[in-house]
Design a protein around this motif. Structure first.
Motif, PDB file in Angstrom:
ATOM      1  N   ILE A 199      -3.849  -4.431  -5.077  1.00 59.57           N
ATOM      2  CA  ILE A 199      -3.344  -2.876  -5.656  1.00 59.57           C
ATOM      3  C   ILE A 199      -3.393  -1.880  -4.815  1.00 59.57           C
ATOM      4  CG2 ILE A 199      -3.913  -1.371  -7.809  1.00 59.57           C
ATOM      5  CD1 ILE A 199      -4.924  -3.898  -9.226  1.00 59.57           C
ATOM      6  N   ALA A 200      -4.440  -1.901  -4.143  1.00 58.99           N
ATOM      7  CA  ALA A 200      -4.559  -0.812  -3.040  1.00 58.99           C
ATOM      8  C   ALA A 200      -3.633  -0.627  -1.961  1.00 58.99           C
ATOM      9  CB  ALA A 200      -6.189  -0.673  -2.570  1.00 58.99           C
ATOM     10  N   MET A 236      -0.545  -2.183  -2.169  1.00 58.42           N
ATOM     11  CA  MET A 236       0.704  -1.794  -2.826  1.00 58.42           C
ATOM     12  C   MET A 236       0.690  -0.167  -2.872  1.00 58.42           C
ATOM     13  SD  MET A 236       1.690  -4.504  -5.934  1.00 58.42           S
ATOM     14  CE  MET A 236       0.056  -4.185  -6.999  1.00 58.42           C
ATOM     15  N   ARG A 237      -0.214   0.317  -3.292  1.00 56.46           N
ATOM     16  CA  ARG A 237      -0.203   1.957  -3.337  1.00 56.46           C
ATOM     17  C   ARG A 237       0.009   2.514  -1.996  1.00 56.46           C
ATOM     18  NH1 ARG A 237      -4.196   5.007  -2.109  1.00 56.46           N
ATOM     19  NH2 ARG A 237      -5.836   3.365  -2.567  1.00 56.46           N
ATOM     20  N   VAL A 238      -0.752   2.081  -1.136  1.00 55.46           N
ATOM     21  CA  VAL A 238      -0.465   2.669   0.417  1.00 55.46           C
ATOM     22  C   VAL A 238       0.806   2.364   0.936  1.00 55.46           C
ATOM     23  CG1 VAL A 238      -1.464   2.344   2.697  1.00 55.46           C
ATOM     24  CG2 VAL A 238      -3.078   2.415   0.839  1.00 55.46           C
ATOM     25  N   GLN A 277      -8.824  -0.140   1.577  1.00 49.96           N
ATOM     26  CA  GLN A 277      -7.438   0.326   1.566  1.00 49.96           C
ATOM     27  C   GLN A 277      -6.885   0.238   3.027  1.00 49.96           C
ATOM     28  OE1 GLN A 277      -6.702   4.086  -0.483  1.00 49.96           O
ATOM     29  NE2 GLN A 277      -6.066   5.039   1.514  1.00 49.96           N
ATOM     30  N   ASP A 297       3.615   1.632  -0.663  1.00 51.57           N
ATOM     31  CA  ASP A 297       4.523   2.437  -1.401  1.00 51.57           C
ATOM     32  C   ASP A 297       4.787   3.852  -0.993  1.00 51.57           C
ATOM     33  OD1 ASP A 297       5.072   3.968  -4.305  1.00 51.57           O
ATOM     34  OD2 ASP A 297       6.595   2.685  -3.714  1.00 51.57           O
ATOM     35  N   VAL A 298       3.370   4.469  -0.724  1.00 51.45           N
ATOM     36  CA  VAL A 298       3.411   5.983  -0.132  1.00 51.45           C
ATOM     37  C   VAL A 298       3.772   5.813   1.161  1.00 51.45           C
ATOM     38  CG1 VAL A 298       1.806   7.727   0.470  1.00 51.45           C
ATOM     39  CG2 VAL A 298       1.470   6.408  -1.758  1.00 51.45           C
ATOM     40  N   TYR A 354     -11.481   1.785  -7.707  1.00 53.61           N
ATOM     41  CA  TYR A 354     -10.664   1.908  -8.754  1.00 53.61           C
ATOM     42  C   TYR A 354     -11.819   1.767 -10.050  1.00 53.61           C
ATOM     43  CZ  TYR A 354      -6.317   1.275  -6.437  1.00 53.61           C
ATOM     44  OH  TYR A 354      -5.346   1.475  -5.683  1.00 53.61           O
ATOM     45  N   GLY A 391      -8.966   5.542  -8.211  1.00 47.84           N
ATOM     46  CA  GLY A 391      -7.841   5.537  -9.152  1.00 47.84           C
ATOM     47  C   GLY A 391      -8.390   4.810 -10.382  1.00 47.84           C
ATOM     48  N   GLU A 411      -9.802  12.411 -10.678  1.00 50.06           N
ATOM     49  CA  GLU A 411      -9.923  11.555  -9.226  1.00 50.06           C
ATOM     50  C   GLU A 411     -10.976  12.720  -8.512  1.00 50.06           C
ATOM     51  OE1 GLU A 411      -7.712  10.185  -5.326  1.00 50.06           O
ATOM     52  OE2 GLU A 411      -6.669  11.279  -6.745  1.00 50.06           O
ATOM     53  N   CYS A 461     -11.852   2.999  -0.743  1.00 47.18           N
ATOM     54  CA  CYS A 461     -11.241   3.505  -2.011  1.00 47.18           C
ATOM     55  C   CYS A 461     -11.915   2.755  -3.327  1.00 47.18           C
ATOM     56  CB  CYS A 461      -9.697   3.394  -1.964  1.00 47.18           C
ATOM     57  SG  CYS A 461      -9.132   1.772  -2.265  1.00 47.18           S
TER      58      CYS A 461
END
Length: 641
Positions: free
Chosen positions: A575-576, A578-580, A509, A582-583, A521, A554, A532, A519
């Motif tokens: 996907i990873a 987008m999460r990073v 990530q 977004d945070v 999934y 995740g 987790e 990371c």
């Protein structure tokens, strides 16, 4: 050895560092101009011999024992280096008897490490070992190469490392001698059963200093070294290097990187890695540079980074090679009163370099940052941003002279279907005398060594209209944490041992400091679940190294797969991503909607919709090596999205 007729006044081109590369046309020009004057080196020994004749009194190695006390420094001239290499070769040859020695070394950055490397290559094969590997993997490597001599640290350097040496002698039956670098000079040496233990420095001192060792028949195609790949996790593969591979790549670097005799190259990367051995080792020696070994533990040396700018001034350092995390750390170190005008450039590789990091370092120091790319299987270095031309941030630069490079489409049989168009993403292939002849385990060569001499790097890339290469993904799926390679397979194997897990994908990530962090999934078995925290602790208790422990695990309802049912990691990475992102945006107070670009081959990995100004979004994400497209909500509405 081809020590005759190596010297040539034309080699002065190397001393000048050749013409500074500005653009792709200079690369082509250098190939033509340099072909007529390339030194007739047949081996790495020829390089050491030649430089000792050209620069006998120039300092070849300057060892800094204590970064805060210059009185403890040790200087070795080129003539002294040749003498020590001769002695080491004589020593190894005498110990091995009728068989050619295979000399493994588990050493930090010491002058003796260089004596070991080049002395072993002169009479046999040298085998570099990462000191941080666990015992079982180290033993497997030594058994694979049938090492008969091991050069390492004595117990005075620490019991943890010494315990590993003891365990190795019990697991490697081919070992006959262990040569110890003994900090105390104590004549009493520890016993290791049937393995004879000798003091390395004392054994070296009694050897004849001339070239009398029993040489193998050395040709350019003779194997010189074994380097293991795969970082410190996963199962390392052993790559073979010929003398031609090493000399050719060192010469490639000479043509691309300017230097003059006596100019100082600081080495902080470890001497078990090809960068320190070839790019800032053999190539530096070829140019008559001074290799500054800045502490035995390189960048890990206590006080090195805190005193870095004072060391630049004290030793008039011109260049150094590093990974992005080192540049990040150095930005936080005040320059103070230190005069660092001698520093010309830093070469950075092994992990993505963010635009902000490059800009910040250059603004702070006035030195240039040259991002490059290479791999053990291609010697060391294959591309580099030009010294005198445009340095495109995020690009790995132009190919080095004498290293053809192309982007292609490969079929499932690893046959070249066609060459990619400009800007089209495909498999990155390189070619040249620097390309290795294969792995020691020949079964690993499938899909790597292709027809007509091409090497499949395992990376995906594109080439722009100016000839600059841009990495877009890694077929190998290695996670690169601050230049440190992590095999996702080990993470996945451990998680698949958990009773609740049905499938798993481990990826890197994005991270603003390390480039990537591991990371994973997972999909759960029907009726099963796990938290987790539980899964991370499950991995932590079983994995061989802390750096490989996932920072996030995740859950996915459905794992992305290809048409044939294989996990599709590019989608998992997004996907990873987008999460990073977004945070990061939420923590910065930027309201945004983040989705993946529908075009998986696009350089814009993400589409971000936000009312925030582009400058605000850019300020948050500039430390991340992420491509994205920013849309305003009104634009989205007009397009019917």
């Amino acid at each position: 050895m081809n020590t005759a007729n190596v010297l040539s006044t034309e080699v002065e081109m190397v001393e000048r560092g050749c013409k500074e590369v500005r653009d792709y046309s200079d690369v082509v020009t250098l190939e033509v101009e340099a072909s007529a004057i390339q030194p007739a080196y047949q081996s790495s020994y020829d390089v050491i011999y030649d430089s000792a004749k050209r620069y006998p009194e120039t300092i070849a190695i300057h060892y800094v024992e204590d970064v805060e006390d210059a009185s403890k420094d040790l200087k070795i001239s080129y003539q002294q280096l040749l003498t020590q290499v001769n002695k080491a070769a004589n020593l190894f040859s005498n110990l091995a008897g009728e068989q050619a020695p295979t000399v493994s070394y588990i050493l930090p950055n010491l002058p003796q490490t260089h004596y070991t490397i080049w002395g072993a290559e002169a009479c046999g094969i040298v085998n570099a070992i990462n000191p941080f590997l666990e015992v079982e993997k180290t033993a497997a490597l030594l058994n694979s190469v049938q090492a008969n001599i091991l050069v390492t640290l004595g117990p005075g350097f620490g019991q943890e490392q010494w315990s590993k040496v003891v365990a190795l002698t019990e697991r490697v039956s081919s070992l006959s001698y262990v040569l110890l670098i003994n900090p105390t000079g104590d004549e009493s040496l520890p016993s290791l059963g049937d393995v004879e233990v000798l003091d390395f420095d004392q054994s070296l001192n009694v050897q004849v200093s001339e070239y009398i060792f029993k040489p193998r028949l050395i040709t350019p195609q003779t194997i010189a070294s074994y380097f293991h790949t795969g970082g410190t996790t996963g199962t390392p593969k052993i790559a073979k290097h010929t003398h031609l591979n090493e000399v050719a790549n060192a010469w490639n670097c000479c043509l691309s990187v300017p230097a003059s005799p006596g100019s100082v190259c600081l080495v902080g990367l470890p001497l078990f890695h090809v960068n320190a051995v070839i790019a800032t080792g053999l190539s530096a020696f070829m140019k008559g540079q001074t290799v500054l070994l800045a502490g035995m533990n390189g960048y890990r040396t206590a006080g090195l980074l805190a005193n870095f700018w004072r060391l630049i001034e004290r030793y008039q350092v011109a260049t150094f090679s590093c990974v992005p995390t080192i540049l990040s750390a150095l930005i936080e170190v005040p320059i103070g009163e230190a005069n660092i005008e001698s520093l010309d450039f830093a070469i950075c590789g092994a992990a993505p370099l963010s635009p902000k990091l490059m800009e910040s370092f250059e603004a702070k120091t006035g030195a240039r940052v040259l991002e490059g790319y290479g791999l053990t299987e291609a010697g060391c270095v294959s591309t580099l941003n030009p010294v005198a031309g445009e340095r495109k941030v995020g690009s790995i630069g132009l190919r080095l002279p004498n290293q053809p490079l192309k982007i292609v489409v490969l079929n499932d049989a690893f046959e070249i279907v066609r060459e990619c168009a400009e800007g089209e993403i495909g498999s990155l292939l390189v070619k040249g005398d620097n390309v290795f002849p294969g792995y020691l385990d020949e079964s690993k060569n499938a899909g790597v060594l292709l027809a007509d001499g091409w090497l499949n790097t395992g990376d995906l890339a594109r080439i722009d209209s100016d000839g600059y290469v841009w990495l877009t993904g890694r077929e190998k799926d290695l996670i690169i944490r601050g230049g440190h390679n992590i095999d996702p397979g080990e993470i996945e194997d451990i998680l698949m041992g958990h009773p609740a897990i049905a499938s798993v994908a481990a990826v890197g990530q994005p991270d603003a400091y390390a480039g990537e962090l591991p990371c994973a999934y997972v999909c759960f078995q029907k009726g099963q679940k796990a938290s987790e925290k539980e899964l991370i602790e499950y991995v932590r208790s079983r994995i061989s190294e802390r750096a490989a422990v996932p920072v996030f695990i995740g859950h996915l309802e459905i794992m992305p797969v290809t048409a044939v049912g294989k996990i599709f990691k590019p989608e998992v990475r997004r996907i990873a991503m987008m999460r990073v992102v977004d945070v990061a945006l939420r923590e910065a107070g930027v309201t945004a909607h983040v989705v993946a670009d529908a075009d998986i081959t696009s350089d814009s990995n993400l589409i971000i919709t936000s009312d925030a100004a582009a400058l605000d979004v850019g300020a948050v994400l500039r430390d991340y090596n992420i491509g994205y497209t920013l849309n305003e909500p009104a634009v989205v509405a007009e397009n019917g999205a």
